[in-house]
Motif scaffolding. Structure first.
Motif, PDB file in Angstrom:
ATOM      1  N   PRO A 186      64.038 -19.758  -0.383  1.00 18.50           N
ATOM      2  CA  PRO A 186      63.863 -21.207  -0.558  1.00 18.50           C
ATOM      3  C   PRO A 186      65.195 -21.950  -0.656  1.00 18.50           C
ATOM      4  O   PRO A 186      65.317 -23.078  -0.163  1.00 18.50           O
ATOM      5  CB  PRO A 186      63.089 -21.311  -1.880  1.00 18.50           C
ATOM      6  N   MET A 187      66.174 -21.318  -1.273  1.00 20.38           N
ATOM      7  CA  MET A 187      67.490 -21.958  -1.370  1.00 20.38           C
ATOM      8  C   MET A 187      68.127 -22.062   0.007  1.00 20.38           C
ATOM      9  O   MET A 187      68.714 -23.089   0.360  1.00 20.38           O
ATOM     10  CB  MET A 187      68.385 -21.156  -2.313  1.00 20.38           C
ATOM     11  N   ARG A 215      63.038 -25.694  -9.534  1.00 22.07           N
ATOM     12  CA  ARG A 215      63.665 -24.419  -9.900  1.00 22.07           C
ATOM     13  C   ARG A 215      64.714 -23.995  -8.877  1.00 22.07           C
ATOM     14  O   ARG A 215      65.811 -23.533  -9.233  1.00 22.07           O
ATOM     15  CB  ARG A 215      62.612 -23.316 -10.022  1.00 22.07           C
ATOM     16  N   GLU A 216      64.336 -24.154  -7.611  1.00 18.30           N
ATOM     17  CA  GLU A 216      65.255 -23.747  -6.533  1.00 18.30           C
ATOM     18  C   GLU A 216      66.475 -24.651  -6.501  1.00 18.30           C
ATOM     19  O   GLU A 216      67.594 -24.178  -6.297  1.00 18.30           O
ATOM     20  CB  GLU A 216      64.548 -23.802  -5.179  1.00 18.30           C
ATOM     21  N   ARG A 233      68.786 -23.720  -9.332  1.00 22.26           N
ATOM     22  CA  ARG A 233      69.517 -22.494  -8.982  1.00 22.26           C
ATOM     23  C   ARG A 233      70.613 -22.763  -7.979  1.00 22.26           C
ATOM     24  O   ARG A 233      71.728 -22.275  -8.094  1.00 22.26           O
ATOM     25  CB  ARG A 233      68.553 -21.473  -8.352  1.00 22.26           C
ATOM     26  N   THR A 235      65.416 -15.751  -2.733  1.00 26.55           N
ATOM     27  CA  THR A 235      66.622 -16.395  -2.223  1.00 26.55           C
ATOM     28  C   THR A 235      66.310 -17.361  -1.091  1.00 26.55           C
ATOM     29  O   THR A 235      66.982 -18.372  -0.913  1.00 26.55           O
ATOM     30  CB  THR A 235      67.617 -15.328  -1.734  1.00 26.55           C
TER      31      THR A 235
END
Lengths: 187, 187
Positions: free
Chosen positions: B171-172, A146-147, A150, B169
DNA sequence: ACCTGAACACCGTTCAAGT
DNA sequence: ACCTGAACACCGTTCAAGT
């Protein structure tokens, strides 16, 4: 569906496709109706919201995404090269027209969006590729699909907004790839 | 500048600040003029484009960014923690209101934009932080501040569009940080 | 020199009238 | 059941008239 309704539907999707390519996801709905040769009310009857129209234009998009993931996995490339190849395809798919990436990013976390299912396919495709990487022991701990979805979609959105070409996008993808892969350990 | 012009200028900036915070960077210019109690023509006289108004609202933004970079460098944190701290501040600064990140991303590569100078400060601040990391031998080869700035701003833009909070935000940012740092080698 | 506000063009959206 | 197109609201932008 009545024959004329079906024809109007198809003409609208076709006109929208052309308009999105020319003017991006913010293309004028009035203009799309005009190109399709129907009244604005007809457009609204078939597609109550702009995102419904976008979803219709993306009809075979999800299949293309899934097929690209399969192709990359079947290619037998090393983890790093597989990611390079895969992200190149994601960039191409998510960036079909100006503003498309932004739509994908916001629909991904919006269950009510007509585009949400398409995004789920993208997340699933990313998941398959990452599992392939993980099976080779090359996935860093804690990296989730998922990350990554994104993140990469966000990069495409940024490149899109800044008008960057493929070459200018690659260095950002390289940083992401380095962050996804497990550091080669010293054992 | 005439006294009434100066007053109108200030009232417009103040009204814009409030409007941007409430409705994002796409806030109605008509509404801003109304809030400021001036005619729409007056707004256009002071700020010919929307981006001129945004730049005016960002008056002390660049100084805050530079100060944050200095604070992180002076903190004596280890490379990884320094990046965590620094990116947290970038997220806060670039995401002041909805749509701000998108403006930063597109202005970064547009020399003609009134916001371009602000973006250069952000790139410069990123460069300072990365040089600090590099001085400790922790920067991966080929990582450049322009790309990192684009990447992080892109993430903020995506988070913004998807309505993600700080926790979603992170984890990104973790992936990006892992991609920036040099893998600890086995020598 | 600066301000006002009417005016124009454009767009999204709705809905009564038609077939 | 579906389509049309007029109508309304809203917004960005310009500019002639005012001070």
């Amino acid at each position: 569906m009545r024959a004329d309704a079906q024809r109007n539907h198809d003409k609208l999707v076709e006109a929208a496709q052309a308009a999105f390519r020319e003017n991006g996801a913010q293309a004028s709905l009035d203009d799309i109706a005009r190109r399709a040769g129907v009244g604005p009310g007809t457009l609204y009857r078939h597609f109550p919201t702009r995102d419904d129209l976008i979803a219709a234009v993306m009809r075979d998009w999800a299949e293309r995404v899934a097929a690209d993931a399969d192709a990359v996995i079947a290619s037998g490339l090393e983890p790093r090269e597989a990611l390079v190849e895969w992200f190149d395809r994601v960039v191409a798919n998510v960036g079909i027209y100006r503003g498309a990436a932004a739509k994908v990013v916001s629909a991904m976390d919006d269950v009510a969006s007509p585009i949400h299912r398409k995004c789920q396919v993208l997340v699933g495709a990313n998941d398959q590729v990452l599992q392939h990487i993980a099976a080779r022991g090359a996935l860093r701990d804690g990296v989730e699909s998922r990350e990554v979805t994104r993140l990469v979609s966000g990069v495409v959105g940024a490149a899109d907004q800044a008008g960057l070409d493929e070459a200018a996008t690659r260095p950002m993808l390289d940083i992401i790839i380095a962050g996804i892969l497990r550091a080669p350990d010293a054992s």
